[in-house]
Design an enzyme around this catalytic site. Structure first.
Site, short mmCIF file in Angstrom:
data_model
loop_
_atom_site.label_atom_id
_atom_site.label_comp_id
_atom_site.label_asym_id
_atom_site.label_seq_id
_atom_site.Cartn_x
_atom_site.Cartn_y
_atom_site.Cartn_z
N GLY A 52 0.78 -1.24 0.00
CA GLY A 52 0.00 0.00 0.00
C GLY A 52 0.80 1.28 0.00
O GLY A 52 0.30 2.33 -0.36
N CYS A 83 -6.15 -9.28 -2.97
CA CYS A 83 -5.52 -8.06 -2.48
C CYS A 83 -6.06 -6.91 -3.31
O CYS A 83 -5.93 -6.90 -4.54
CB CYS A 83 -4.00 -8.18 -2.67
SG CYS A 83 -3.08 -6.67 -2.31
N THR A 85 -5.11 -3.80 -3.37
CA THR A 85 -4.05 -2.93 -3.90
C THR A 85 -3.51 -3.53 -5.20
O THR A 85 -3.43 -2.85 -6.23
CB THR A 85 -2.91 -2.79 -2.87
OG1 THR A 85 -3.48 -2.49 -1.60
CG2 THR A 85 -1.94 -1.71 -3.28
N CYS A 197 -9.51 -3.47 1.77
CA CYS A 197 -8.20 -4.10 1.90
C CYS A 197 -8.48 -5.42 2.58
O CYS A 197 -9.22 -5.46 3.58
CB CYS A 197 -7.27 -3.25 2.77
SG CYS A 197 -5.73 -4.10 3.21
N HIS A 199 -6.89 -7.21 4.46
CA HIS A 199 -6.46 -7.31 5.86
C HIS A 199 -7.53 -6.82 6.84
O HIS A 199 -7.58 -7.27 7.98
CB HIS A 199 -5.20 -6.45 6.10
CG HIS A 199 -3.92 -7.09 5.68
ND1 HIS A 199 -3.55 -7.22 4.37
CD2 HIS A 199 -2.90 -7.60 6.41
CE1 HIS A 199 -2.35 -7.79 4.31
NE2 HIS A 199 -1.94 -8.04 5.54
N1 DGL Z 1 -4.11 -6.84 1.68
C1 DGL Z 1 -3.75 -5.81 0.77
C2 DGL Z 1 -4.99 -5.20 0.12
O1 DGL Z 1 -6.04 -5.82 0.06
C3 DGL Z 1 -2.88 -4.69 1.25
C4 DGL Z 1 -1.82 -4.84 2.27
C5 DGL Z 1 -0.52 -4.13 1.88
O2 DGL Z 1 -0.40 -2.90 2.04
O3 DGL Z 1 0.34 -4.84 1.37
O4 DGL Z 1 -4.95 -4.10 -0.39
#
Ligand code: DGL
Length: 271
Positions: A52, A83, A85, A197, A199
């Site tokens: 990110g 992900c 991003t 995201c 996460h």
């Molecule tokens: N899990 C990632 C997303 O869905 C981002 C985490 C990162 O910054 O690498 O964007």
């Protein structure tokens, strides 16, 4: 690219789930509910985490190169970029070069627009995701007439990675992310928050407490799992205990073993 005819797909051919870190495990959880028999290889680019805070060029080069290598090596039946991003930046270029079906991750702006009563939606993502034209297009197409407030919250990536390791979540990180939305004009009227995201659903409890009552959260995990189930309809799956595995590009998995084992990811290897 036409999908490979089902009869040519070996029942043990895996679904490859990819994220920069452990965020994609929220997608794995949904996928296991929809396709419990599917062999899955989870690929985490821990050595490149976080994405990110990187530039578009860095992310696109890293994701295309890594997925190219891993697809050649693992021969998956389908690749899911779990992900936001990586997807919002590199999905179309990866689709151009890989000869397997690719499922991306789309910030859940469309369902959020249908849910909001106040007309004010918050979007939490990485800094790279929230500035993408892809997000502008989703806003324009599905949330015209609503207000979409965006905030890039790298601190939540850090907090989610810590939580999955069983470490305490620093409430100041959560408060900072919430303030990033609430302090914008109209932020007090947010009633729906898109977790853009992979996460962030790991922190839904902490975020719910910090936002207070009356705020609902939405993420894309279930929709992605349904899409994968749809695209693999009619295909056979067979797996043994070795067929749920995690491949990581770095040694950033220390402390994650209980969370991985709990999800059946018993085989862990560095690639
Ligand atoms: N899990 C990632 C997303 O869905 C981002 C985490 C990162 O910054 O690498 O964007």
């Amino acid at each position: 690219m036409a999908p490979t005819p089902d009869e040519l797909i070996a029942p043990s051919a895996p679904i490859l789930l990819f994220d920069s870190g452990v965020g994609g495990l929220t997608v794995l959880d949904a996928l296991r509910r929809h396709l419990p028999q599917a062999p899955v290889i989870y690929v985490a680019d821990n050595a490149g985490l976080p994405y990110g805070t990187k530039s578009e060029a860095q992310i696109a080069a890293r994701v295309s190169g890594l997925l190219g290598r891993m697809t050649e090596r693992l021969r998956p039946r389908l690749v899911c970029i779990a992900c936001n991003t990586a997807s919002t930046i590199a999905l179309s270029s990866v689709r151009e070069v890989l000869e397997v079906p690719i499922v991306g991750t789309v910030p859940a702006i469309k369902p959020a627009a249908a849910m909001t009563q106040t007309g004010v939606i918050g979007l939490l993502g990485t800094q790279a995701t929230i500035r993408q034209a892809y997000v502008d297009r989703l806003e324009h197409e599905f949330a015209a007439g609503k207000r979409l407030l965006r905030h890039g919250a790298p601190e939540l990536v850090e907090a989610a990675e810590a939580k999955l390791r069983g470490l305490p979540v620093d409430s100041r990180l959560i408060a900072r992310a919430v303030a990033g939305l609430r302090d914008q004009q109209g932020g007090d009227r947010i009633d729906t928050v898109v977790l853009a995201c992979t996460h962030f659903p790991l922190l839904v409890q902490e975020l719910g407490e910090a936002f207070g009552p009356g705020v609902r959260f939405i993420d894309g995990a279930d929709g992605i799992a349904r899409r994968i189930a749809f695209l693999t309809q009619g295909q056979e799956f067979s797996r043994n205990t070795e067929d749920l595995a995690l491949f990581t590009s770095g040694d950033g998995i220390a402390g994650l073993e209980p969370a991985l084992h709990q999800r059946g990811l018993m085989r862990i290897a560095v690639f």
